[in-house]
Design a protein around this motif. Sequence first.
Motif, PDB file in Angstrom:
ATOM      1  N   ASN A 186       0.820  -1.213   0.000  1.00  0.00           N
ATOM      2  CA  ASN A 186       0.000   0.000   0.000  1.00  0.00           C
ATOM      3  C   ASN A 186       0.847   1.252   0.000  1.00  0.00           C
ATOM      4  N   SER A 187       2.012   1.226   0.643  1.00  0.00           N
ATOM      5  CA  SER A 187       2.886   2.396   0.664  1.00  0.00           C
ATOM      6  C   SER A 187       3.461   2.707  -0.702  1.00  0.00           C
ATOM      7  N   GLN A 188       3.454   1.709  -1.594  1.00  0.00           N
ATOM      8  CA  GLN A 188       3.975   1.942  -2.938  1.00  0.00           C
ATOM      9  C   GLN A 188       2.926   2.521  -3.878  1.00  0.00           C
ATOM     10  N   LYS A 189       1.708   2.744  -3.355  1.00  0.00           N
ATOM     11  CA  LYS A 189       0.639   3.304  -4.180  1.00  0.00           C
ATOM     12  C   LYS A 189       0.206   4.642  -3.625  1.00  0.00           C
ATOM     13  N   THR A 190      -0.387   5.462  -4.484  1.00  0.00           N
ATOM     14  CA  THR A 190      -0.944   6.745  -4.065  1.00  0.00           C
ATOM     15  C   THR A 190      -2.305   6.509  -3.447  1.00  0.00           C
ATOM     16  N   PHE A 191      -2.960   7.623  -3.065  1.00  0.00           N
ATOM     17  CA  PHE A 191      -4.278   7.509  -2.487  1.00  0.00           C
ATOM     18  C   PHE A 191      -5.281   6.950  -3.521  1.00  0.00           C
ATOM     19  N   ASP A 192      -5.062   7.220  -4.797  1.00  0.00           N
ATOM     20  CA  ASP A 192      -5.938   6.683  -5.831  1.00  0.00           C
ATOM     21  C   ASP A 192      -5.629   5.228  -6.132  1.00  0.00           C
ATOM     22  N   GLY A 193      -4.457   4.732  -5.751  1.00  0.00           N
ATOM     23  CA  GLY A 193      -4.069   3.365  -6.039  1.00  0.00           C
ATOM     24  C   GLY A 193      -3.572   3.157  -7.443  1.00  0.00           C
ATOM     25  N   SER A 194      -3.206   4.253  -8.119  1.00  0.00           N
ATOM     26  CA  SER A 194      -2.836   4.144  -9.523  1.00  0.00           C
ATOM     27  C   SER A 194      -1.332   4.168  -9.736  1.00  0.00           C
ATOM     28  N   GLN A 195      -0.651   5.119  -9.119  1.00  0.00           N
ATOM     29  CA  GLN A 195       0.775   5.297  -9.386  1.00  0.00           C
ATOM     30  C   GLN A 195       1.558   5.143  -8.095  1.00  0.00           C
ATOM     31  N   SER A 196       2.885   5.135  -8.218  1.00  0.00           N
ATOM     32  CA  SER A 196       3.753   4.985  -7.059  1.00  0.00           C
ATOM     33  C   SER A 196       3.726   6.266  -6.219  1.00  0.00           C
ATOM     34  N   TYR A 197       4.033   6.108  -4.944  1.00  0.00           N
ATOM     35  CA  TYR A 197       3.960   7.194  -3.957  1.00  0.00           C
ATOM     36  C   TYR A 197       5.351   7.792  -3.813  1.00  0.00           C
ATOM     37  N   ASN A 198       5.570   9.002  -4.332  1.00  0.00           N
ATOM     38  CA  ASN A 198       6.922   9.550  -4.338  1.00  0.00           C
ATOM     39  C   ASN A 198       7.279  10.154  -2.984  1.00  0.00           C
ATOM     40  N   LEU A 199       8.546  10.543  -2.825  1.00  0.00           N
ATOM     41  CA  LEU A 199       9.065  11.032  -1.543  1.00  0.00           C
ATOM     42  C   LEU A 199       8.457  12.364  -1.144  1.00  0.00           C
ATOM     43  N   ALA A 200       8.233  13.252  -2.116  1.00  0.00           N
ATOM     44  CA  ALA A 200       7.665  14.570  -1.799  1.00  0.00           C
ATOM     45  C   ALA A 200       6.270  14.441  -1.202  1.00  0.00           C
ATOM     46  N   ASP A 201       5.451  13.520  -1.740  1.00  0.00           N
ATOM     47  CA  ASP A 201       4.111  13.317  -1.190  1.00  0.00           C
ATOM     48  C   ASP A 201       4.176  12.800   0.241  1.00  0.00           C
ATOM     49  N   ILE A 215       6.570  13.381   2.434  1.00  0.00           N
ATOM     50  CA  ILE A 215       7.003  14.475   3.315  1.00  0.00           C
ATOM     51  C   ILE A 215       5.849  15.440   3.589  1.00  0.00           C
ATOM     52  N   MET A 216       5.101  15.793   2.539  1.00  0.00           N
ATOM     53  CA  MET A 216       3.972  16.703   2.722  1.00  0.00           C
ATOM     54  C   MET A 216       2.905  16.091   3.620  1.00  0.00           C
ATOM     55  N   ALA A 217       2.662  14.796   3.470  1.00  0.00           N
ATOM     56  CA  ALA A 217       1.681  14.142   4.329  1.00  0.00           C
ATOM     57  C   ALA A 217       2.118  14.164   5.793  1.00  0.00           C
ATOM     58  N   GLU A 218       3.408  13.928   6.048  1.00  0.00           N
ATOM     59  CA  GLU A 218       3.897  13.978   7.421  1.00  0.00           C
ATOM     60  C   GLU A 218       3.810  15.382   8.000  1.00  0.00           C
ATOM     61  N   ILE A 219       4.091  16.397   7.162  1.00  0.00           N
ATOM     62  CA  ILE A 219       3.995  17.784   7.644  1.00  0.00           C
ATOM     63  C   ILE A 219       2.555  18.124   8.029  1.00  0.00           C
ATOM     64  N   GLU A 220       1.613  17.690   7.211  1.00  0.00           N
ATOM     65  CA  GLU A 220       0.205  17.949   7.529  1.00  0.00           C
ATOM     66  C   GLU A 220      -0.213  17.242   8.817  1.00  0.00           C
ATOM     67  N   ASN A 221       0.278  16.029   9.003  1.00  0.00           N
ATOM     68  CA  ASN A 221      -0.041  15.319  10.241  1.00  0.00           C
ATOM     69  C   ASN A 221       0.517  16.042  11.460  1.00  0.00           C
ATOM     70  N   LYS A 222       1.745  16.545  11.338  1.00  0.00           N
ATOM     71  CA  LYS A 222       2.342  17.286  12.449  1.00  0.00           C
ATOM     72  C   LYS A 222       1.553  18.550  12.758  1.00  0.00           C
ATOM     73  N   LYS A 223       1.127  19.262  11.699  1.00  0.00           N
ATOM     74  CA  LYS A 223       0.346  20.488  11.914  1.00  0.00           C
ATOM     75  C   LYS A 223      -0.965  20.186  12.625  1.00  0.00           C
ATOM     76  N   SER A 224      -1.633  19.135  12.185  1.00  0.00           N
ATOM     77  CA  SER A 224      -2.896  18.777  12.828  1.00  0.00           C
ATOM     78  C   SER A 224      -2.682  18.398  14.294  1.00  0.00           C
ATOM     79  N   GLN A 225      -1.584  17.698  14.581  1.00  0.00           N
ATOM     80  CA  GLN A 225      -1.297  17.345  15.973  1.00  0.00           C
ATOM     81  C   GLN A 225      -1.025  18.579  16.823  1.00  0.00           C
ATOM     82  N   LEU A 226      -0.256  19.546  16.268  1.00  0.00           N
ATOM     83  CA  LEU A 226       0.021  20.769  17.018  1.00  0.00           C
ATOM     84  C   LEU A 226      -1.242  21.564  17.281  1.00  0.00           C
ATOM     85  N   GLN A 227      -2.125  21.638  16.287  1.00  0.00           N
ATOM     86  CA  GLN A 227      -3.381  22.354  16.488  1.00  0.00           C
ATOM     87  C   GLN A 227      -4.223  21.701  17.571  1.00  0.00           C
TER      88      GLN A 227
END
Length: 468
Positions: free
Chosen positions: A139-154, A156-168
């Motif tokens: 599952n980690s090798q797929k995107t949220f749509d399940g179509s293409q591979s999940y790159n490193l930038a996505d 990192i951005m997902a982890e940043i959003e999770n951190k922001k939500s936790q801080l809020q």
Amino acid sequence: MGKATATSSKKKAQHSPLYRDITEDGGRLRENPRASKKSKSLKGEKDEEYIDAATSRKILQLAKVQQEELEEEENMLNKDSNITSKYRFQVPEDSEEEEDSDEADAEEFETLGEYDDADEEIEEHISEEDAKLFEQYLNSQKTFDGSQSYNLADKIMAEIENKKSQLQRTEEGEEEERGEGVMLPPKVIAAYTQIGEVLSTWTHGKLPKLFKIIPTLNNWEDVLYVTNTPSWSPHAVYEATRLFVSNLGAKEAEKFIYMVLLERFRNDIADDENHKLNYHLYRALKKALYKPSAFFKGFLFPLVETGCTSHEAKIAASILSKISIPVLHSSVALSHLLTLEYHPAIIIFICTLIEKKYALPYQTVDDLVFYFMKFRRAANANGDMMDVEDDVVRREQKLTVGWYKAFLAFAQRYKNDITDDQRDFLLETIRQRFHNGFGPEIRRELLAGKPRMSEGIKETEPEMMDIF
């Protein structure tokens, strides 16, 4: 005397050789001549062609030792192979029918169906935890749509959003827990509670060191709240004002003045039998005026806007009259007071600032003209006189003496800074709002004035800035 012989003269003329002089002075001379390039090349060729007996003997010994080591290693390997051959798996005789040729291997790999049973056996031995890990990896090798591979930038951005939500979430939780209380360690609360008790009876001496460091703290308001500021002695209020006003910025000093001085000013006048202000609190207000913007926004404006008596206004106005205030701060404060509703206390502050005889900008002078013009009457369609500002004049049917004092001070000081049209409106105002004691004097001052030279800004006048 005999003649000097030729030999003796020749001996005197001789001198020591040059190499001796050089060696005596610490120099060095090459004793052996330099070898020529040809001799070097010949010597190198000789060295390459011939090796002496000692070196050749050493080479042979090293070669013999290396050969013996290689033979020992081969013997050890042969022994190990003999030991493992005893326990080696014996192939049954039926397996002789199978051929090891490349053609047979190719045929086996072409038929994929033969491996289905083996895969099923492997799946039986796989645990549930390993299967879950394998699915997570897929599952980690797929995107949220399940179509293409999940790159490193996505990622990192997902982890940043999770951190922001936790801080809020944590900040919201802290705000809910805090409420109206103060979030400080228990030791800090206990220490500054004791300091508050000391300040309630403090009259002279040095302030506690823990109290002196409060202005350097980021949460100084919370720490100051713990000390119970209403219980401070007047002496402690004066020293604290000196400390905080000098060490804090204008905005932070405004908070201190509003929190501490404003309430103490009102309570001390109300509690006193003669309705006088304590001398040390009076000195504290004078110290607070050294930050004019903090004083006006933290003390004067809230005092007037929340309801101020004439007695309180006179005491506070006496402080304004005794301390020098920059012209821009005074002009902005005066313009703000002119926008407020008519009240005798406000008139006291306006008169005090006018009597300081500042070179006010034309903008503030025009505001003063329009303020006094509000109180004149105009004729309606039937010819009856009516109030231009009905809501203002009806509340105060009779103008106070302070209003006429302010009008007279304005006419005396700024009669040359108004236009002819403004002068006519002011003369009409004083004619309608005539006072036996002030009316003739105001009229005389207005008529003695000269119109200002231009409608623009004075050449030497500073620009009006939003200094608050």
